[in-house]
Every structure is written in structure tokens, then in C-alpha cells.
Design an enzyme around this catalytic site. Sequence first.
Site, PDB file in Angstrom:
ATOM      1  N   SER A 220     -26.155 -36.552 -10.527  1.00 34.48           N
ATOM      2  CA  SER A 220     -26.514 -37.195 -11.793  1.00 34.48           C
ATOM      3  C   SER A 220     -25.642 -36.639 -12.906  1.00 34.48           C
ATOM      4  CB  SER A 220     -28.007 -36.986 -12.082  1.00 34.48           C
ATOM      5  OG  SER A 220     -28.414 -37.823 -13.141  1.00 34.48           O
ATOM      6  N   ASN A 221     -26.021 -36.822 -14.152  1.00 34.21           N
ATOM      7  CA  ASN A 221     -25.245 -36.295 -15.276  1.00 34.21           C
ATOM      8  C   ASN A 221     -26.194 -35.913 -16.419  1.00 34.21           C
ATOM      9  OD1 ASN A 221     -25.607 -38.673 -17.121  1.00 34.21           O
ATOM     10  ND2 ASN A 221     -24.606 -39.689 -15.395  1.00 34.21           N
ATOM     11  N   ARG A 222     -25.622 -35.483 -17.549  1.00 35.96           N
ATOM     12  CA  ARG A 222     -26.449 -34.912 -18.618  1.00 35.96           C
ATOM     13  C   ARG A 222     -26.871 -35.926 -19.681  1.00 35.96           C
ATOM     14  NH1 ARG A 222     -26.040 -29.537 -17.652  1.00 35.96           N
ATOM     15  NH2 ARG A 222     -23.987 -28.751 -17.068  1.00 35.96           N
TER      16      ARG A 222
END
Length: 409
Positions: A220-222
Amino acid sequence: MAVSKDQEMLRLHGRRVLIAAGGGIAVYKTVELARLLLKRGAEVRVMMTDAATRFVHPTTFAAITGRPVGLQMFHDDGSPEVGHLELPHWADLVLVAPATADLIAKAACGIADDLVTTGLLAARCPVLFAPAMNPSMWEHPATRTNLQTLRTRGAHVVGPETGEMAHPDELPGAGRMSEPSAIVEEVLRLLISSGDLAGRRVLITAGRTEEPIDSVRMLSNRSSGRMGVALAEEALKRGAEVVLVHGPMDVNPPAGVETVRVRSANDMLAAVQDRIDRMDVAIYAAAVSDYRPKQALKGKMKRENTPEPVLELVANPDIAAETASHCPGITVGFALEAGGDLAPARVKRARKGLDAILFNQVDAIGADTNRLTWISDRESEGETSPSASKRELAGWVLDRVVNFLRASP
Ligand code: C5P
């Protein structure tokens, strides 16, 4: 797009209505009015004239709204109970209900001799008067002239209606305050239906996607989802019907928008594909994972079995690129780039077939403020926003979307 009953009910979500209650018996109906506005999702504050408090105790309004009621300008100990400019400057709309002959006359003359009249003079937002008085006062030329003066200055008026008066001895006539439901409709019309995106269908993708490695791990990412949610809130305020297709986010989606919760890029693509051909505007604000594991394992990958696992990745679909051409309206994406060079963002806009792309720098992800450059081959090309909160930027972006819509055939 059908707006569900719940969404319709919450169309006033986040809108701030300041009720200015005058001293007439109709103020008992204002209690119900406040309740209906709250039920529609509005934030409601109340200020009362001294005479209004003779009919309904301020505690009633305080209990219903959960907020202190504005009553007086001055206190014996010098402390302001509610700052006299705080309320009018807070409001998106001031609703004078009941608007007595006295309040209408004072407002027309610009008299500011108590908290309510000072608030009316200080308000910079739309003001809606709901007159209520007996027929002889309503028909008096002074009242007519005063109301006309207010109208000429841009004030709005709802009612009054003709019918029975509150006092049983009075003859029926014009001057009855409109019913709370009719006043709420007028508030909706002023705050929502007159917005510059009224009746427009807006789809926004937001948040991050999650791509499973196995049943417990993921890529995933931030991304927090804040930009997409700010855009959804702003579009809603401007009267749009909003669909928010979103992955996981750190913030809640606003009430009053249709939400479609997804996890992976493929799910997000499917949700967008299902809806894109009905949209007047599509804004792709989601941070979609570029890749996903080629195979998501069932269960949990065991360290003992795979001490040095190699993750094989495949490319995810580009949702914007695959769906923009199916949108009959305006399409807008984001280009998060390292460095200040706009060229890669221009290439990206053309490759994805978007009407516009918003260039922003990598450090914006997860941050509270940001700066955007609008890149397109038409309206607003090259304009850069001030560095601002995501909420303010949402307004800046939608101003440009509206310009685009106006310029489109
Ligand atoms: O290519 P890049 O990821 O930089 O493009 C960013 C823009 O494209 C954003 O508007 C993003 O929401 C959208 N996008 C998408 N699907 C992807 C990747 C990006 O819709 N798989």
C-alpha cells in the site's frame, strides 16, 4: 445517479445556519425548525432577542443544538458570552425566524442595538427572513417598505402565509410564519440548489489501494485520503451529487455523499467503470498502487518455508487512463512529481486523456498543506494555487472545474 433518501436527508451536512429568533409567538415553531435543520446535517447556532426569550427559554435551543445560545452583547463581568461578531462570521446563512416587524425595521435601518441586530448588520453571508406578525402589522406600509429595502439589498424572504393566527381571537389573515418544512426547503434552495455545481454529478476517487500479498499482508502507500474527501465536501457544498469511490483512508467520508468502499486497484476500476458514463466531472485523487503481487497467497506465508521470498509484481490498471474517455464530462487527475519540472505532468495528462492534471510535489502526500498547478490545454492552464490547506485547495480546484464546465459545449 439516484441520491438515496439518507443522502438527500443530509444535504445540509457541514453547512452552518445561524438562527436569529425574534420576539413573536411563532418562535415556538423555530424550535422545530432548528431540529429539522439539524436532522438535515446542518450545524445550527441560535441567537435570540430579549423578547424572544419571553416566549421560549434559551435552554430549549441550547439543549436542541448542543451549543450556547447568543443572548446579550454585554455582561456585568465584562466577558462576552458569545462574541458579537463570532456568530455572523461563522454562519453560511443567517435565518431570521420569526422575523418580527421590529427586527425587519431595525435591519432595514441598519440599527445594531443588541446581539441579534448587530449580527444582522455584520453578516456577510445570505440572510433569509421568515416574517411572522399579525395581519395589520404585516400590511402596514412601513413593514412593506422595510422588507422591500431589505430585498433590494439582496436579502431573501420566505412567507409569510395566510391562515389562522396563533391567538384564537385574531382573524385569519396574512402574517403567519411559514411552516418549518417550507423554510428548510428554502434554506436548501439557497445553500445547495444555487451552488455552482447544482445538479452536477461528480465522481471522486480517494485514498490508497491495498494489494494483497497473502491473507494478512499487503502492498500500500501513505495516502491519507484527505484531498479526495476535501474535494467531496466542497463539491457537496456547491450542490453536486457526489460519489466517492475510495480505498482505505485516515479520514471519514463526509455524510451526504454516496460512498463505494473498495480495497484493490482492480475493485476501484470496476466501481469507476460502473458509474463513469453518467458523470459531469470525474476527479481521480486516489493514490493507486502501481503494482500488485502476481499472486495473492491464501493464508499466511510462513517464514520457515520461505526465508527469502521474492515478490513477483504485475502492473495494476491505470484507472484514470482506462476510464477518462468514457466520462461525458470533465476529467481531472493528480500528478505527484519529485522536483519542480512540469513537463512530466504534461505528458501524463495527455497519456491518460485527462482534461486537466494537478501537478503537486511528492512531499504533499500525507501533509496538511499543499500547492497545486493546474495543467491543461484549455482553461486555467499553468495557474498555481497559493500554499493552502487541502480544504482551501479543494475550493481552488473546483473553481477551475466550474470554469471548465462553463466553457464546455
Ligand atoms: O501515473 P500516476 O500514478 O503518477 O498518475 C496519477 C494520477 O492517475 C492520479 O490522478 C491517480 O489517481 C491516477 N491513477 C489511476 N490509476 C492508477 C494510477 C494512477 O487512476 N493505477
